[in-house]
Motif scaffolding. Sequence first.
Motif, PDB file in Angstrom:
ATOM      1  N   SER A  19      -4.181  -7.483  -1.202  1.00  0.00           N
ATOM      2  CA  SER A  19      -5.564  -7.685  -0.767  1.00  0.00           C
ATOM      3  C   SER A  19      -5.683  -8.903   0.150  1.00  0.00           C
ATOM      4  O   SER A  19      -6.395  -8.862   1.157  1.00  0.00           O
ATOM      5  N   MET A  20      -4.961  -9.974  -0.181  1.00  0.00           N
ATOM      6  CA  MET A  20      -5.009 -11.163   0.662  1.00  0.00           C
ATOM      7  C   MET A  20      -4.418 -10.877   2.038  1.00  0.00           C
ATOM      8  O   MET A  20      -4.929 -11.356   3.063  1.00  0.00           O
ATOM      9  N   GLY A  21      -3.345 -10.089   2.086  1.00  0.00           N
ATOM     10  CA  GLY A  21      -2.761  -9.722   3.371  1.00  0.00           C
ATOM     11  C   GLY A  21      -3.741  -8.956   4.236  1.00  0.00           C
ATOM     12  O   GLY A  21      -3.880  -9.232   5.433  1.00  0.00           O
ATOM     13  N   ILE A  22      -4.434  -7.997   3.634  1.00  0.00           N
ATOM     14  CA  ILE A  22      -5.430  -7.223   4.374  1.00  0.00           C
ATOM     15  C   ILE A  22      -6.540  -8.127   4.896  1.00  0.00           C
ATOM     16  O   ILE A  22      -6.968  -8.025   6.054  1.00  0.00           O
ATOM     17  N   VAL A  23      -7.001  -9.048   4.039  1.00  0.00           N
ATOM     18  CA  VAL A  23      -8.082  -9.959   4.433  1.00  0.00           C
ATOM     19  C   VAL A  23      -7.645 -10.888   5.567  1.00  0.00           C
ATOM     20  O   VAL A  23      -8.403 -11.137   6.508  1.00  0.00           O
ATOM     21  N   LEU A  24      -6.425 -11.394   5.503  1.00  0.00           N
ATOM     22  CA  LEU A  24      -5.932 -12.275   6.569  1.00  0.00           C
ATOM     23  C   LEU A  24      -5.853 -11.530   7.896  1.00  0.00           C
ATOM     24  O   LEU A  24      -6.158 -12.096   8.955  1.00  0.00           O
ATOM     25  N   ILE A  25      -5.436 -10.267   7.838  1.00  0.00           N
ATOM     26  CA  ILE A  25      -5.390  -9.472   9.068  1.00  0.00           C
ATOM     27  C   ILE A  25      -6.796  -9.252   9.614  1.00  0.00           C
ATOM     28  O   ILE A  25      -7.036  -9.340  10.822  1.00  0.00           O
ATOM     29  N   THR A  46     -22.832  -1.254   7.213  1.00  0.00           N
ATOM     30  CA  THR A  46     -23.676  -1.006   6.036  1.00  0.00           C
ATOM     31  C   THR A  46     -23.811  -2.314   5.261  1.00  0.00           C
ATOM     32  O   THR A  46     -23.070  -3.276   5.513  1.00  0.00           O
ATOM     33  N   PRO A  47     -24.718  -2.372   4.299  1.00  0.00           N
ATOM     34  CA  PRO A  47     -24.844  -3.582   3.466  1.00  0.00           C
ATOM     35  C   PRO A  47     -23.695  -3.744   2.473  1.00  0.00           C
ATOM     36  O   PRO A  47     -23.605  -4.770   1.800  1.00  0.00           O
ATOM     37  N   LEU A  48     -22.821  -2.748   2.380  1.00  0.00           N
ATOM     38  CA  LEU A  48     -21.731  -2.778   1.411  1.00  0.00           C
ATOM     39  C   LEU A  48     -20.616  -3.728   1.845  1.00  0.00           C
ATOM     40  O   LEU A  48     -20.342  -3.884   3.034  1.00  0.00           O
ATOM     41  N   THR A  49     -19.973  -4.355   0.867  1.00  0.00           N
ATOM     42  CA  THR A  49     -18.851  -5.242   1.157  1.00  0.00           C
ATOM     43  C   THR A  49     -17.596  -4.430   1.439  1.00  0.00           C
ATOM     44  O   THR A  49     -17.535  -3.225   1.131  1.00  0.00           O
ATOM     45  N   LEU A  50     -16.589  -5.094   1.977  1.00  0.00           N
ATOM     46  CA  LEU A  50     -15.318  -4.416   2.247  1.00  0.00           C
ATOM     47  C   LEU A  50     -14.690  -3.922   0.944  1.00  0.00           C
ATOM     48  O   LEU A  50     -14.139  -2.820   0.888  1.00  0.00           O
ATOM     49  N   GLY A  51     -14.799  -4.725  -0.116  1.00  0.00           N
ATOM     50  CA  GLY A  51     -14.259  -4.312  -1.400  1.00  0.00           C
ATOM     51  C   GLY A  51     -14.958  -3.082  -1.953  1.00  0.00           C
ATOM     52  O   GLY A  51     -14.305  -2.172  -2.472  1.00  0.00           O
ATOM     53  N   THR A  52     -16.276  -3.042  -1.834  1.00  0.00           N
ATOM     54  CA  THR A  52     -17.043  -1.895  -2.321  1.00  0.00           C
ATOM     55  C   THR A  52     -16.679  -0.629  -1.549  1.00  0.00           C
ATOM     56  O   THR A  52     -16.482   0.441  -2.136  1.00  0.00           O
ATOM     57  N   CYS A  53     -16.580  -0.757  -0.231  1.00  0.00           N
ATOM     58  CA  CYS A  53     -16.197   0.401   0.596  1.00  0.00           C
ATOM     59  C   CYS A  53     -14.788   0.867   0.247  1.00  0.00           C
ATOM     60  O   CYS A  53     -14.509   2.073   0.210  1.00  0.00           O
ATOM     61  N   PHE A  91      -8.299  -4.097  -7.352  1.00  0.00           N
ATOM     62  CA  PHE A  91      -7.916  -4.310  -5.954  1.00  0.00           C
ATOM     63  C   PHE A  91      -9.145  -4.585  -5.089  1.00  0.00           C
ATOM     64  O   PHE A  91      -9.142  -5.508  -4.261  1.00  0.00           O
ATOM     65  N   SER A  92     -10.204  -3.831  -5.293  1.00  0.00           N
ATOM     66  CA  SER A  92     -11.441  -4.013  -4.526  1.00  0.00           C
ATOM     67  C   SER A  92     -12.071  -5.367  -4.823  1.00  0.00           C
ATOM     68  O   SER A  92     -12.587  -6.041  -3.919  1.00  0.00           O
ATOM     69  N   ALA A  93     -12.016  -5.770  -6.087  1.00  0.00           N
ATOM     70  CA  ALA A  93     -12.547  -7.081  -6.467  1.00  0.00           C
ATOM     71  C   ALA A  93     -11.733  -8.199  -5.811  1.00  0.00           C
ATOM     72  O   ALA A  93     -12.294  -9.205  -5.348  1.00  0.00           O
ATOM     73  N   PHE A  94     -10.415  -8.026  -5.766  1.00  0.00           N
ATOM     74  CA  PHE A  94      -9.553  -9.009  -5.101  1.00  0.00           C
ATOM     75  C   PHE A  94      -9.911  -9.129  -3.616  1.00  0.00           C
ATOM     76  O   PHE A  94      -9.915 -10.227  -3.047  1.00  0.00           O
ATOM     77  N   ILE A  95     -10.187  -7.995  -2.976  1.00  0.00           N
ATOM     78  CA  ILE A  95     -10.541  -8.024  -1.553  1.00  0.00           C
ATOM     79  C   ILE A  95     -11.814  -8.826  -1.335  1.00  0.00           C
ATOM     80  O   ILE A  95     -11.872  -9.701  -0.459  1.00  0.00           O
ATOM     81  N   LEU A  97     -13.103 -11.078  -3.312  1.00  0.00           N
ATOM     82  CA  LEU A  97     -12.820 -12.472  -3.650  1.00  0.00           C
ATOM     83  C   LEU A  97     -12.153 -13.190  -2.486  1.00  0.00           C
ATOM     84  O   LEU A  97     -12.553 -14.302  -2.101  1.00  0.00           O
ATOM     85  N   ASN A  98     -11.153 -12.558  -1.898  1.00  0.00           N
ATOM     86  CA  ASN A  98     -10.434 -13.190  -0.790  1.00  0.00           C
ATOM     87  C   ASN A  98     -11.278 -13.253   0.485  1.00  0.00           C
ATOM     88  O   ASN A  98     -11.126 -14.176   1.287  1.00  0.00           O
ATOM     89  N   MET A  99     -12.168 -12.282   0.676  1.00  0.00           N
ATOM     90  CA  MET A  99     -13.103 -12.366   1.799  1.00  0.00           C
ATOM     91  C   MET A  99     -14.012 -13.572   1.628  1.00  0.00           C
ATOM     92  O   MET A  99     -14.345 -14.274   2.600  1.00  0.00           O
ATOM     93  N   LEU A 100     -14.415 -13.838   0.396  1.00  0.00           N
ATOM     94  CA  LEU A 100     -15.257 -15.003   0.102  1.00  0.00           C
ATOM     95  C   LEU A 100     -14.486 -16.299   0.300  1.00  0.00           C
ATOM     96  O   LEU A 100     -14.997 -17.247   0.899  1.00  0.00           O
ATOM     97  N   LEU A 101     -13.238 -16.336  -0.176  1.00  0.00           N
ATOM     98  CA  LEU A 101     -12.424 -17.550  -0.061  1.00  0.00           C
ATOM     99  C   LEU A 101     -12.076 -17.873   1.385  1.00  0.00           C
ATOM    100  O   LEU A 101     -11.842 -19.048   1.730  1.00  0.00           O
ATOM    101  N   THR A 102     -12.026 -16.864   2.245  1.00  0.00           N
ATOM    102  CA  THR A 102     -11.653 -17.082   3.656  1.00  0.00           C
ATOM    103  C   THR A 102     -12.850 -16.976   4.594  1.00  0.00           C
ATOM    104  O   THR A 102     -12.675 -16.778   5.797  1.00  0.00           O
ATOM    105  N   ALA A 103     -14.048 -17.111   4.044  1.00  0.00           N
ATOM    106  CA  ALA A 103     -15.275 -16.936   4.842  1.00  0.00           C
ATOM    107  C   ALA A 103     -15.338 -17.879   6.035  1.00  0.00           C
ATOM    108  O   ALA A 103     -15.904 -17.540   7.083  1.00  0.00           O
TER     109      ALA A 103
END
Length: 222
Positions: A19-25, A46-53, A91-95, A97-103
């Motif tokens: 998940s972190m690799g995907i977020v960094l990309i 959409t209003p949905l997060t990447l993890g939700t999608c 996995f979706s929750a990790f995505i 989380l990492n989107m938030l950490l790398t905002a």
Amino acid sequence: MKKLFERYLVFSIGLYFLSMGIVLIVRSTLGTTPISSVNYVLSLNTPLTLGTCTFIINMLLILGQFWLIRDRMTRRDTIEILLQIPFSFLFSAFIDLNMLLTANVVPSSYVVSLLLLAAGCLTQALGVTLELKPRVAMMSAEAFVRYASQRYGKEFGRLKVWFDVSLVSLAIILSLIISSHIQGVREGSVVAAVVTGYIVTFMNTRLLTRRTLGRVRSLIKV
């Protein structure tokens, strides 16, 4: 039970790095991975997060697996498919989380974008390697391709390529329909698709071998 717990723990750690690799990309602004391309386009529009999608797409792939084995379903297949649900949620929750950490991660130049892309590919490859080592579960995309290859008698690797191409094509079509321009698919998408497999092979055969992991486990116990 202890060994089984360790295997699931390694698998979960692999999901985090994946998940972190995907977020960094994604943060590199050079595109995203083929498997996340549709999810990313949906999250942008959409209003949905990447993890939700990501979770929604994984659930659709799980339903697709049940359809692929509808006339030859076994108890083992059912358990393996249902086991993907909690791991897809994790996995979706990790995505997210990492989107938030790398905002606050915004590349200041193309060189920085390339460095983020390289870091993302390495981290993603590490995640895939750790995910494969325990042999306890498969993520929905790979499992979908596996069941499709079994049903239609096609080679897994070749079908996986067509699956990835189809996802990227769908992402391009969706982004053109929704926003009138291409989103989430750039040169980084091609690099991630081509390079990651080679890095996984290197890590799996040279770095993170069973002997190496055994030594790490021994040091932890000490």
